[in-house]
Write a protein that holds these residues in place. Structure first.
Motif, short mmCIF file in Angstrom:
data_model
loop_
_atom_site.label_atom_id
_atom_site.label_comp_id
_atom_site.label_asym_id
_atom_site.label_seq_id
_atom_site.Cartn_x
_atom_site.Cartn_y
_atom_site.Cartn_z
N THR A 290 2.59 -1.67 -6.35
CA THR A 290 2.12 -0.69 -5.37
C THR A 290 0.63 -0.44 -5.61
O THR A 290 0.20 -0.28 -6.76
CB THR A 290 2.89 0.62 -5.47
OG1 THR A 290 4.29 0.35 -5.27
CG2 THR A 290 2.40 1.61 -4.43
N VAL A 291 -0.14 -0.42 -4.52
CA VAL A 291 -1.58 -0.24 -4.60
C VAL A 291 -1.96 1.05 -3.88
O VAL A 291 -1.53 1.28 -2.74
CB VAL A 291 -2.33 -1.43 -3.98
CG1 VAL A 291 -3.84 -1.19 -3.99
CG2 VAL A 291 -1.99 -2.71 -4.74
N SER A 292 -2.75 1.87 -4.55
CA SER A 292 -3.25 3.10 -3.93
C SER A 292 -4.36 2.74 -2.93
O SER A 292 -5.28 1.98 -3.26
CB SER A 292 -3.77 4.06 -4.99
OG SER A 292 -4.42 5.15 -4.38
N ALA A 293 -4.26 3.29 -1.74
CA ALA A 293 -5.26 2.97 -0.72
C ALA A 293 -6.65 3.46 -1.14
O ALA A 293 -7.67 2.84 -0.82
CB ALA A 293 -4.87 3.60 0.63
N ALA A 294 -6.72 4.56 -1.85
CA ALA A 294 -8.02 5.09 -2.27
C ALA A 294 -8.71 4.18 -3.27
O ALA A 294 -9.93 4.15 -3.36
CB ALA A 294 -7.84 6.49 -2.86
N GLU A 295 -7.91 3.44 -4.08
CA GLU A 295 -8.48 2.55 -5.10
C GLU A 295 -8.07 1.10 -4.84
O GLU A 295 -7.94 0.32 -5.78
CB GLU A 295 -8.01 2.99 -6.49
CG GLU A 295 -8.38 4.42 -6.83
CD GLU A 295 -7.82 4.86 -8.17
OE1 GLU A 295 -7.01 4.08 -8.72
OE2 GLU A 295 -8.18 5.94 -8.64
N ALA A 296 -7.90 0.77 -3.57
CA ALA A 296 -7.37 -0.56 -3.24
C ALA A 296 -8.30 -1.67 -3.70
O ALA A 296 -7.87 -2.68 -4.27
CB ALA A 296 -7.12 -0.65 -1.73
N ASN B 141 2.26 13.89 2.28
CA ASN B 141 2.31 12.47 1.88
C ASN B 141 3.28 11.68 2.75
O ASN B 141 3.00 10.53 3.09
CB ASN B 141 2.72 12.35 0.41
CG ASN B 141 1.60 12.79 -0.53
OD1 ASN B 141 0.43 12.74 -0.17
ND2 ASN B 141 1.98 13.26 -1.72
N LEU C 153 0.84 -1.20 0.00
CA LEU C 153 0.00 0.00 0.00
C LEU C 153 0.88 1.25 0.00
O LEU C 153 1.99 1.26 0.57
CB LEU C 153 -0.92 0.01 1.22
CG LEU C 153 -2.18 -0.85 1.15
CD1 LEU C 153 -2.98 -0.70 2.43
CD2 LEU C 153 -3.06 -0.47 -0.04
N ASP C 154 0.35 2.33 -0.60
CA ASP C 154 1.10 3.58 -0.65
C ASP C 154 0.91 4.42 0.59
O ASP C 154 1.31 5.59 0.62
CB ASP C 154 0.71 4.38 -1.89
CG ASP C 154 -0.77 4.77 -1.87
OD1 ASP C 154 -1.49 4.31 -0.95
OD2 ASP C 154 -1.21 5.53 -2.76
N THR C 155 0.27 3.84 1.64
CA THR C 155 0.02 4.62 2.87
C THR C 155 1.03 4.29 3.96
O THR C 155 0.76 4.55 5.13
CB THR C 155 -1.40 4.32 3.38
OG1 THR C 155 -1.55 2.91 3.58
CG2 THR C 155 -2.45 4.82 2.41
N THR D 51 -8.28 -2.02 -7.55
CA THR D 51 -6.98 -2.49 -8.04
C THR D 51 -6.76 -3.95 -7.70
O THR D 51 -6.28 -4.73 -8.54
CB THR D 51 -5.86 -1.62 -7.45
OG1 THR D 51 -6.10 -0.24 -7.76
CG2 THR D 51 -4.50 -2.04 -7.98
#
Length: 607
Positions: free
Chosen positions: A39-45, A152, A7-9, A48
């Protein structure tokens, strides 16, 4: 091919380096698999992961709890990372309030109204842990600082803003400040931690501690690959990269933090709109609506029941009125019938009871005629002895006629009193005296020979309360019936077999039993039942020559009309027994029929 997503968080920039180092270790330890990272964006986890379908996912604790509560992603946690600086895996990360030493801030309360900076607002080891600590003091995290600048990355974005004086306090992940200073990436001479806590973690921190990053396995990941990765990851020694992986780590503290702050899977608690309230209390609202619907349905049901019951009551009242009217008509008809029956019963009783005394009067009349003729002849012949004897006979006959006349008058008076429903005078009556008088009258009617064939056994001291004349009539009727049946036996019957017995004894403390038994070899159970039924009939049946029903103990349907008589004997006996609270019944014992009358014994007077 095994795909591992990150995750990118990840708040701490060094976490990515450490996780990639862990992935390279797995590649070396499990060469049978090919590895790929993404890498996975948390907003679109969710989108994705559904599209790219990775096999494993490294995610921080906040994301793990959100997935577990919302069940938005089909995954399960297989291990959680623990730093060697933490005592427990469930307390490995936290936040630190970092300020400039020159500003003179020493407490958390001193930071109220100041400008703050933090990395992503959804990170537990960044802003969420700090907000939870502020909430523990009773303050509102959203209004505690004048503003919060979210960046970020904690490094270099947040720490640079603090050093540049753009913010007054930096919310950093625990251990990040020590790492930056030790590697020379930041000057920590003018930086300090406010509201510092001790214990649980060998780093300076200001908040409670929570679990670190976890490894999630997707449900579509190969079973053997999940097993191999889990075994290798749990076998990783802390000395290899400073971390170890453990299972069975509780995330209750993270769920409690998010619920208290109303974020993540509990963000709906902040929504006070109608749709938000419905979404938050959906089950309770549905249950209340179901209960309300049930109450409304029950109200309609009750109203329907009330209407039906009311109609039933109206119908029942109408039916009751009709029944009452019919009962009144029936009572009127019954009263007319009873008056007719009473007239028939009175005439029958008079005919039945007066018949015996009238016969005795006729007998005495014959004796008077014979004695008068003999007396006249004695006077003509001058036989003084004969004259005296016949004069005595005349006096005796005259006395007998007078006695029977008095008896007839008494019987008529009793019958009239019975017709008028007048209660007779009750007095103590000795059973032995009643039987003795009945035998005396029976001897006058039938002759001394018939009275002599009756065996009498009376226990001494048996006394009942009643009318002596009525009790005498009761016993006399039973004896008449018994003698009549005994006299109808075949000619070859021996004298002992013809004998009638009268027995009275005490069967219980308060009960006296009177039994009149006579021989009757051909009596059947059906006839006994008919006899007992007749003793309980309410009406009086007068048998004439066309009536084949018997009313005497032991007679059958072939008896002659003369033998059947008027059929009133048992009815009169029943009436007398009932008026004395006694029970009359018939029993068959071998070849004899027994009339049984049970009285209530008279209590002896108290001394």
């Amino acid at each position: 091919m095994l795909t591992v997503a990150l995750l990118d968080t990840l708040i701490n920039p060094f976490d990515s380096f450490d996780l990639y180092r862990t992935i390279r270790h797995l590649e070396k330890a499990l060469p049978q698999y090919r590895w790929r990272t993404m890498t996975v964006s948390a907003a679109e986890a969710r989108e994705t992961i559904e599209r790219d379908r990775p096999d494993f996912l490294f995610a921080p604790s906040g994301f793990v709890v959100t997935v577990g509560v919302e069940q938005s992603i089909s995954a399960f946690r297989i291990a959680t990372r623990k730093t060697r600086l933490a005592d427990k895996a469930e307390a490995s990360v936290g936040s630190a309030f970092v300020v400039r030493t020159s500003d003179g801030f020493r407490t958390l309360e001193a930071l109220r109204g100041r400008a703050a900076g933090a990395s992503l607002p959804s990170g537990v080891e960044s802003w969420l842990a700090a907000a939870g600590e502020i909430a523990e003091t009773g303050a509102d995290p959203e209004r505690f600082f004048s503003r919060v600048d979210f960046r970020n990355n904690a490094y270099p974005d947040v720490i640079s803003s603090l050093l540049a004086g753009k913010i007054d306090v930096a919310v950093l992940p625990a251990c990040l400040l020590e790492t930056l200073v030790s590697q020379g990436l930041a000057d920590g001479s003018d930086l300090t931690v406010v509201h510092e806590k001790s214990g649980g973690l060998d780093c300076r921190h200001s908040t409670a501690l929570y679990p670190d990053v976890s490894l999630l396995a997707m449900v579509w990941a190969p079973e053997r690959a999940v097993r191999d990765v889990t075994v290798e990851l749990l076998s990783l020694a802390p000395s290899d990269d400073g971390f170890e992986w453990l299972t069975n780590v509780s995330f209750a503290s993270v769920r409690s933090l998010m619920y208290r702050l109303q974020v993540g899977p509990y963000a709906y608690l902040r929504d006070m709109s109608f749709s938000g309230i419905v979404s938050r209390w959906k089950k309770e609202i549905l249950a209340a609506l179901a209960l309300l619907l049930l109450l409304v349905a029950n109200e309609f049901r009750l109203q329907a029941l009330v209407r039906r019951r009311t109609q039933e009551l109206r119908d029942a009242a109408l039916e009751q009125r009709k029944t009452a009217e019919e009962a009144a008509k029936a009572r009127a008809r019954l009263a007319l019938f009873e008056r007719r029956s009473v007239a028939q019963q009175m005439s029958g009783m008079i005919a039945h009871e007066v018949n015996g005394p009238i016969g005795a009067v006729r007998t005495y009349g014959v004796v008077l005629k014979m004695a008068a003729v003999a007396l006249r002849k004695g006077r003509e012949t001058g036989d003084i002895e004969a004259v005296r004897r016949y004069e005595a006979a005349l006096e005796e006959a005259a006395s007998g006629i007078e006695h029977e006349a008095v008896r007839i008058a008494d019987i008529v008076a009793r019958v009239r009193a019975h017709a008028k429903h007048e209660a007779g005078r009750r007095e103590p009556c000795a059973i032995a005296t009643i039987v003795e008088k009945s035998l005396r009258v029976l001897g006058t009617e039938c002759g001394p020979e018939d009275a002599a064939c009756i065996d009498v056994t009376i226990e001494p001291g048996l006394t009942v309360s009643g009318d002596a004349l009525e009790l005498e009539i009761l016993v006399l009727n039973l004896l008449r019936n018994a003698l009549r049946v005994a006299g109808e036996l075949p000619a070859g019957t021996s004298e002992p077999e013809r004998r009638v017995s009268v027995r009275a004894r005490r069967v219980e403390t308060n009960t006296i039993r009177l039994e009149v038994a006579n021989p009757c070899p051909n009596l059947s159970d059906r006839l006994v039942e008919r006899l007992n039924r007749r003793t309980t009939e309410l009406s009086v049946e007068i048998c004439d020559e066309s009536d084949g029903a018997d009313t005497t103990a032991g007679s059958d349907a072939r008896a002659t009309p003369a033998q059947r008589g008027l059929g009133l004997g048992l009815s009169i006996c029943r009436g007398i027994a009932e008026s004395h609270c006694a029970a009359l019944r018939f029993e068959r014992r071998d070849d004899r029929v027994v009339a049984v009358v049970e009285f209530a014994a008279l209590r002896a007077p108290s001394p």
